[in-house]
Design an enzyme around this catalytic site. Structure first.
Site, PDB file in Angstrom:
ATOM      1  CG  ASP A 206      26.445  68.731  73.091  1.00 15.86           C
ATOM      2  OD1 ASP A 206      25.494  67.992  72.778  1.00 15.86           O
ATOM      3  OD2 ASP A 206      26.812  69.694  72.389  1.00 15.86           O
ATOM      4  CG  HIS A 280      23.009  69.868  71.567  1.00 19.63           C
ATOM      5  ND1 HIS A 280      23.873  68.968  70.981  1.00 19.63           N
ATOM      6  CD2 HIS A 280      22.461  70.568  70.550  1.00 19.63           C
ATOM      7  CE1 HIS A 280      23.850  69.142  69.658  1.00 19.63           C
ATOM      8  NE2 HIS A 280      23.002  70.096  69.374  1.00 19.63           N
ATOM      9  CD  GLU A 347      22.919  70.458  65.496  1.00 24.82           C
ATOM     10  OE1 GLU A 347      23.275  70.128  64.360  1.00 24.82           O
ATOM     11  OE2 GLU A 347      23.554  70.147  66.531  1.00 24.82           O
TER      12      GLU A 347
HETATM   13  C1  ACM Z   1      26.198  73.539  65.971  1.00 22.26           C
HETATM   14  O1  ACM Z   1      27.102  73.193  65.190  1.00 22.26           O
HETATM   15  N1  ACM Z   1      25.236  72.687  66.283  1.00 22.26           N
HETATM   16  C2  ACM Z   1      26.162  74.850  66.554  1.00 22.26           C
END
Ligand code: ACM
Ligand code: ZN
Length: 631
Positions: A206, A280, A347
């Protein structure tokens, strides 16, 4: 028809019985408090005593399972239980010679009589789950890591027939936001397996750290695994200063990964590795800034705000991004035996793609109209790559946007809608909606918990139903999982606190029959299992014993009032507004409270049977007003 009525009646009976009390020979009732609740429990009279002479009777091929059982028993009892190929008494582990379709690949029958215990299943996984039930039938002291004197290792006589509702029963641990050492990861896997969960989703990368060694890309861990150390609330932290040392972090070597994979396999747990792209990806970009649209340089994020301001996505216009992912996925595919690789997809901030010449060219060349279609282009290439390595791809539900990859499995997290949509397109789905399954959320009143966000109480976990009624083909719902994101989880002890007992609830949602679920019964069994955790030194939250404060602001001209909400009926709530500590001689909560003029502090505590069971919770009236949005 009759069969249906019988099944219904059994289900109702199970609901009525919160726990099963079996008579042991010495007349003492030994309660049966299994989590997850089995499909069928038939009580018998008497008990079986495990002694140092008890034999584990099994074919040599089952030594992996019997060794695990002997190891669990060894620490508290001091016994070295021996394996034998035949013996009239003892604990018998048997693979059925003809497949019993009711039990499937993970079900079992556990039959305890005074003279012998018989465990049978179609596959070794079933024997492993029977063993977990057998361990839960033993006194809680069996969880001890040191020898316990003068304990009778007695199992109540009972016949259990059991099998899971879903094949996918998972927990996810984010090791990027905080790093947890190899031994902690193993402990997490051991704990989830004890509650008959079979998937460990390992969120390995991440913005805040890349945690797996990729031999062909060494900077991913020499640079991407390390960040400047910080405490304090996530998203309010100071960014890394220029030249500040990067001393917080860590990663798993490939030897560590092999060890953890083997450890999980021994416990019938499949590890699903996740490499979260194209968003991410800041930690990867800190190591390889050329893979971004903007070029960097980048720091591994320390928990400071950066979204939309700083690039954190791989550039899908750049062929090097794909060459990079090919290297990562090649090594991942050989390290992990699971049939799936999770490529994230959630995201992704696409703002930098819009102004990137390479991205713009890619959109023109591929006739992509939107950046969502550009992400879909990226994910579809990921799927081809994953398939070329003999695996299947999973992604978060954002991979539906811009067009779903042809064979993708979707993990639905923004509620269940993504899962419903994917299933309607005939794609397999794993349900992990944030409102029911996100273990990073508050589990009790924020005034009584370490800081995090939103709310997921134990009862909301327990009430989760993974299969939406509107789906005609419910078999596409493979199951579900709880997700522990660790922005606000700095230590492994706290990871346990956030996981248990909510994961008890989820284990029952994913394993047990829907008709067997019963909240009061679950709480009773939860308490027995928390007592086991006390012996095992596993941390857990007692937040279900606390009340939560709900401000009520009916209109702008009316003063705020307070209601107190509890999940357990038998709690009494006592409170004060005068700054003193409430006890059971203070005011007892019965209905909505008016706030006395001038009061600045509200305190409450819960009692059960005149004993305090919850924690002392203190909230300033100003804080409560902020919650109501009135100040
Ligand atoms: C997530 O909670 N962004 C998968
Ligand atoms: Zn780009």
């Amino acid at each position: 028809m009759l069969k249906k009525i019988l099944i219904l009646a059994t289900g109702m009976l199970l609901q009525l019985l919160s726990s099963f009390a079996a008579n042991t020979e010495n007349g003492k009732n030994q309660e049966i408090n299994l989590i997850p609740i089995p499909v069928k429990v038939e009580n018998r009279t008497g008990s079986f005593n495990i002694t140092s002479a008890t034999k584990l009777v099994a074919d040599a091929s089952l030594k992996g399972i019997t060794d695990l059982f002997a190891a669990v028993l060894h620490a508290p009892t001091g016994y070295q239980l021996r394996q034998a190929e035949s013996d009239n008494s003892g604990i018998h582990f048997t693979i059925n010679s003809t497949y019993n379709p009711t039990l499937g690949n993970e079900g079992y029958i556990l039959d305890v009589t005074p003279t012998r215990i018989d465990i049978s299943s179609n596959k070794p996984a079933g024997l492993f789950y029977a063993m977990q039930s057998l361990i839960q039938l033993l006194p809680k002291e069996v969880e001890s890591s040191v020898k316990v004197e003068q304990e009778n290792w007695t199992v109540p006589c009972v016949k259990i027939t059991d099998y899971p509702r879903f094949g996918w029963r998972g927990l996810m641990l984010d090791v990027s936001r905080h790093y947890f050492p190899k031994e902690s990861v193993k402990k997490y896997i051991d704990q989830l397996a004890k509650y008959k969960m079979n998937v460990f989703h390992w969120h390995l990368t991440d913005d805040q750290g890349w945690r797996i060694e990729i031999k062909s890309l060494p900077e991913l861990t020499s640079i991407g695994a390390w960040r400047a150390p910080r405490m304090g609330t996530w998203w309010t932290r100071e960014p890394r200063a220029k030249n500040e040392p990067v001393s917080y972090g860590g990663f798993y070597t490939q030897d560590d990964v092999k060890e953890i994979v083997k450890y999980a396999q021994d416990r019938f747990v499949t590890i699903i590795p996740e490499i979260d792209v194209p968003g991410h990806s800041l930690a990867a970009l800190a190591a390889y800034p050329n893979l971004s649209c903007t070029g960097g340089p980048f720091n591994v994020n320390v928990g400071n705000v950066f979204y939309t301001k700083e690039d954190n996505a791989l550039c899908p216009g750049n062929e090097q991004s794909f060459a990079f992912m090919d290297k990562v996925l090649t090594e991942l595919a050989t390290l992990f035996p699971a049939q799936y690789i999770h490529i994230g997809g959630d995201e992704c901030y696409k703002g930098f793609w819009k102004n990137c010449p390479k991205c713009k060219k890619r959109m023109t060349d591929e006739k992509l109209k939107t950046v969502e279609e550009l992400q879909s282009y990226f994910i579809k290439r990921m799927e081809k790559m994953v398939i070329s390595k003999g695996k299947k791809m999973i992604g978060w539900d954002e991979i539906l946007e811009g067009g779903l990859a042809p064979e993708a499995t979707v993990m639905s997290w923004r509620g269940i809608q993504g899962g419903v949509n994917a299933a309607k397109m005939n794609h397999p789905v794993i349900m992990t909606p944030d409102h029911n399954c996100y273990l990073d959320l508050y589990q009790g009143d924020p005034a009584g918990e370490p800081p995090t966000y939103s709310m997921l109480t134990l009862r909301t976990c327990y009430n989760f139903e993974p299969v939406p009624a509107e789906l005609t083909d419910q078999s596409l719902i493979l199951g579900g999982q709880g997700n522990l994101w660790t922005e606000s989880v700095p230590t492994y002890r706290h990871a346990e606190y956030m996981t248990w007992p909510r994961a008890f609830a989820l284990s029952e949602v994913f394993w047990s029959q829907k008709t067997s679920r019963n909240w009061e019964g679950f709480i009773h069994r939860m308490e027995a299992n928390l007592a086991r955790y006390d012996v095992a030194n596993v941390n857990y939250a007692r937040s279900v014993y606390d009340a939560t404060i709900r401000p009520i602001k009916k209109s702008a001209d009316k003063p705020m009032q307070i209601t107190l909400v509890k999940e357990l009926d038998d709690l009494d709530i006592y409170y004060t507004f005068d700054g003193t500590f409430p006890d059971r001689f203070s005011s007892k909560y019965t209905d909505t409270l008016n706030i006395p003029k001038g009061a600045d502090t509200f305190r409450m505590i819960t009692y059960r049977n005149n004993q305090p069971v919850g924690k002392m919770i203190t909230a300033s009236i100003k804080e409560i007003e902020k919650r109501s949005g009135s100040k």
